[in-house]
Design a protein around this motif. Structure first.
Motif, PDB file in Angstrom:
ATOM      1  N   ASP A   1       3.980 -40.277  -1.797  1.00 36.44           N
ATOM      2  CA  ASP A   1       5.037 -41.126  -1.264  1.00 36.44           C
ATOM      3  C   ASP A   1       4.700 -41.486   0.179  1.00 36.44           C
ATOM      4  O   ASP A   1       4.275 -40.632   0.963  1.00 36.44           O
ATOM      5  N   LYS A   2       4.898 -42.746   0.538  1.00 33.81           N
ATOM      6  CA  LYS A   2       4.593 -43.183   1.900  1.00 33.81           C
ATOM      7  C   LYS A   2       5.520 -42.475   2.893  1.00 33.81           C
ATOM      8  O   LYS A   2       6.732 -42.460   2.705  1.00 33.81           O
ATOM      9  N   PRO A   3       4.955 -41.872   3.932  1.00 36.45           N
ATOM     10  CA  PRO A   3       5.778 -41.177   4.938  1.00 36.45           C
ATOM     11  C   PRO A   3       6.298 -42.135   5.999  1.00 36.45           C
ATOM     12  O   PRO A   3       5.836 -43.276   6.104  1.00 36.45           O
ATOM     13  N   GLU A   4       7.242 -41.661   6.792  1.00 38.41           N
ATOM     14  CA  GLU A   4       7.702 -42.436   7.949  1.00 38.41           C
ATOM     15  C   GLU A   4       6.614 -42.471   9.018  1.00 38.41           C
ATOM     16  O   GLU A   4       6.422 -43.482   9.699  1.00 38.41           O
ATOM     17  N   ALA A   5       5.916 -41.359   9.160  1.00 39.54           N
ATOM     18  CA  ALA A   5       4.799 -41.263  10.109  1.00 39.54           C
ATOM     19  C   ALA A   5       3.897 -40.121   9.650  1.00 39.54           C
ATOM     20  O   ALA A   5       4.376 -39.154   9.052  1.00 39.54           O
ATOM     21  N   ALA A   6       2.609 -40.239   9.926  1.00 38.30           N
ATOM     22  CA  ALA A   6       1.677 -39.177   9.539  1.00 38.30           C
ATOM     23  C   ALA A   6       0.395 -39.306  10.327  1.00 38.30           C
ATOM     24  O   ALA A   6       0.021 -40.403  10.766  1.00 38.30           O
ATOM     25  N   ASN A   7      -0.288 -38.192  10.489  1.00 37.76           N
ATOM     26  CA  ASN A   7      -1.573 -38.193  11.166  1.00 37.76           C
ATOM     27  C   ASN A   7      -2.340 -36.938  10.771  1.00 37.76           C
ATOM     28  O   ASN A   7      -1.756 -35.894  10.514  1.00 37.76           O
ATOM     29  N   TYR A   8      -3.670 -37.087  10.700  1.00 43.13           N
ATOM     30  CA  TYR A   8      -4.560 -35.954  10.409  1.00 43.13           C
ATOM     31  C   TYR A   8      -5.531 -35.787  11.553  1.00 43.13           C
ATOM     32  O   TYR A   8      -6.181 -36.745  11.982  1.00 43.13           O
TER      33      TYR A   8
ATOM     34  N   VAL B   1     -11.045 -26.587  11.599  1.00 39.81           N
ATOM     35  CA  VAL B   1      -9.589 -26.592  11.445  1.00 39.81           C
ATOM     36  C   VAL B   1      -9.167 -28.044  11.275  1.00 39.81           C
ATOM     37  O   VAL B   1      -9.619 -28.916  12.016  1.00 39.81           O
ATOM     38  N   GLY B   2      -8.327 -28.299  10.292  1.00 38.14           N
ATOM     39  CA  GLY B   2      -7.760 -29.625  10.103  1.00 38.14           C
ATOM     40  C   GLY B   2      -6.262 -29.501   9.897  1.00 38.14           C
ATOM     41  O   GLY B   2      -5.814 -28.594   9.196  1.00 38.14           O
ATOM     42  N   VAL B   3      -5.493 -30.388  10.514  1.00 37.49           N
ATOM     43  CA  VAL B   3      -4.034 -30.334  10.399  1.00 37.49           C
ATOM     44  C   VAL B   3      -3.492 -31.708  10.024  1.00 37.49           C
ATOM     45  O   VAL B   3      -3.782 -32.699  10.707  1.00 37.49           O
ATOM     46  N   PHE B   4      -2.713 -31.748   8.952  1.00 43.48           N
ATOM     47  CA  PHE B   4      -2.060 -32.981   8.519  1.00 43.48           C
ATOM     48  C   PHE B   4      -0.562 -32.833   8.755  1.00 43.48           C
ATOM     49  O   PHE B   4       0.076 -31.926   8.222  1.00 43.48           O
ATOM     50  N   VAL B   5      -0.013 -33.721   9.571  1.00 39.54           N
ATOM     51  CA  VAL B   5       1.418 -33.726   9.874  1.00 39.54           C
ATOM     52  C   VAL B   5       2.039 -34.969   9.257  1.00 39.54           C
ATOM     53  O   VAL B   5       1.515 -36.083   9.431  1.00 39.54           O
ATOM     54  N   ALA B   6       3.132 -34.801   8.530  1.00 37.67           N
ATOM     55  CA  ALA B   6       3.832 -35.939   7.934  1.00 37.67           C
ATOM     56  C   ALA B   6       5.322 -35.817   8.172  1.00 37.67           C
ATOM     57  O   ALA B   6       5.918 -34.753   7.946  1.00 37.67           O
ATOM     58  N   LYS B   7       5.920 -36.902   8.641  1.00 37.29           N
ATOM     59  CA  LYS B   7       7.364 -36.974   8.815  1.00 37.29           C
ATOM     60  C   LYS B   7       7.928 -37.829   7.698  1.00 37.29           C
ATOM     61  O   LYS B   7       7.560 -38.996   7.545  1.00 37.29           O
ATOM     62  N   THR B   8       8.814 -37.258   6.893  1.00 38.82           N
ATOM     63  CA  THR B   8       9.391 -37.970   5.761  1.00 38.82           C
ATOM     64  C   THR B   8      10.910 -37.908   5.837  1.00 38.82           C
ATOM     65  O   THR B   8      11.482 -37.238   6.703  1.00 38.82           O
TER      66      THR B   8
ATOM     67  N   VAL C   1       3.760 -29.718   7.721  1.00 37.26           N
ATOM     68  CA  VAL C   1       2.535 -29.453   8.471  1.00 37.26           C
ATOM     69  C   VAL C   1       1.602 -28.643   7.572  1.00 37.26           C
ATOM     70  O   VAL C   1       1.921 -27.514   7.199  1.00 37.26           O
ATOM     71  N   ALA C   2       0.463 -29.225   7.211  1.00 36.36           N
ATOM     72  CA  ALA C   2      -0.492 -28.555   6.326  1.00 36.36           C
ATOM     73  C   ALA C   2      -1.794 -28.310   7.077  1.00 36.36           C
ATOM     74  O   ALA C   2      -2.303 -29.202   7.763  1.00 36.36           O
ATOM     75  N   VAL C   3      -2.337 -27.120   6.906  1.00 37.61           N
ATOM     76  CA  VAL C   3      -3.518 -26.686   7.671  1.00 37.61           C
ATOM     77  C   VAL C   3      -4.650 -26.321   6.716  1.00 37.61           C
ATOM     78  O   VAL C   3      -4.459 -25.558   5.762  1.00 37.61           O
TER      79      VAL C   3
END
Length: 260
Positions: free
Chosen positions: A161-168, A181-188, A194-196
């Motif tokens: 689903d398309k998020p309001e905002a996201a960045n990896y 280390v990789g971090v994916f942040v998504a605002k829905t 927050v996934a690591v």
């Protein structure tokens, strides 16, 4: 290498039937499996290529949901652009040769603890669709190289689903380009996820403390001084567990700031 049979079915049904044979192994882009075969760490009698199944390829937007076929290569995900954070992630996997062979389904099925796609799937709350069922990302990832997939089950597509905002944000190991280390942040609409990846001995995980802080105040400042516990983090020649824990905090703040 050693002798094995190779089949390239043109439908999901034929692929599932072929995988039902004894010691058959699915083959996506082969970025993990082929080196494993060369080292004789696996010895399937039959390789079942999934690259010839049209319905498992491509990206399709239906309303707010992006569906990506399991046999879609990284380069095509990178070119799609529907979810910019996901496309940017795919554009920075490996090198051009890897991006034009490796597939999203193969990466998720392998669930390497330092791979990028697991962070995107978990961060975006994706649904993994197989030939038999649908699996929520929160239920799919079950530890290092371990998933909820049953024997012979294949990933047909992945729904985001398309998020309001996201960045990896990825701090990469320069030789392999895997995530140190990789971090994916998504605002829905349902909250922040927050996934690591790359950090934990248990593979990809959600950092719940950061999610709680960001749900109250979605800004990098909300994470000042925060880092996950170093216990259970990977410690190797590239970085100690404490270093990785520190990087998780740094990369999460960068990802939030980049969400703008």
């Amino acid at each position: 290498m050693y002798n094995f049979d190779f089949v390239k079915p043109s439908s999901i049904a034929d692929a599932v039937a072929a995988l039902g044979e004894e010691d058959a192994q699915a083959l996506g882009g082969g970025q993990t499996l082929i080196p494993t075969l060369k080292q004789r760490l696996a010895s399937p009698t039959t390789l079942v290529s999934l690259s010839g199944i049209p319905e498992m390829k491509g990206c399709c937007l239906d309303g707010n949901t992006l569906s990506i076929g399991g046999a879609t290569i990284h380069a095509d995900v990178a070119a799609d652009g529907t979810i910019p954070a996901l496309s940017d992630l795919a554009a920075n996997i490996g090198d051009p040769a890897v991006r034009n062979r490796g597939t999203i389904g193969g990466s998720l099925a392998n669930n390497d603890p330092s791979a990028c796609y697991p962070a995107a799937a978990l961060g975006l709350g994706a649904t993994i669709v197989t030939n038999a069922r649908e699996i929520a990302a929160d239920d799919y990832f079950q530890g290092m190289f371990t998933t909820a997939l049953d024997e012979g089950e294949i990933i047909v597509n992945v729904k985001f689903d398309k998020p309001e905002a996201a960045n990896y944000q990825k701090f990469e190991q320069p030789a392999s380009r895997f995530a140190l280390v990789g971090v994916f942040v998504a605002k829905t609409a349902d909250g922040v996820r927050v996934a690591v990846t790359g950090a934990s001995e248990d593979g990809v995980f959600r950092w719940s403390a950061a999610e709680d802080a960001l749900n109250g105040n979605f800004s990098a400042d909300a994470l000042n001084g925060m880092a996950p516990d170093a216990d259970g983090m990977i410690s190797d020649l590239h970085g100690t567990s404490e270093y990785r824990a520190h990087l998780v905090g740094v990369m999460t703040r960068r990802a939030v700031a980049a969400c703008g």
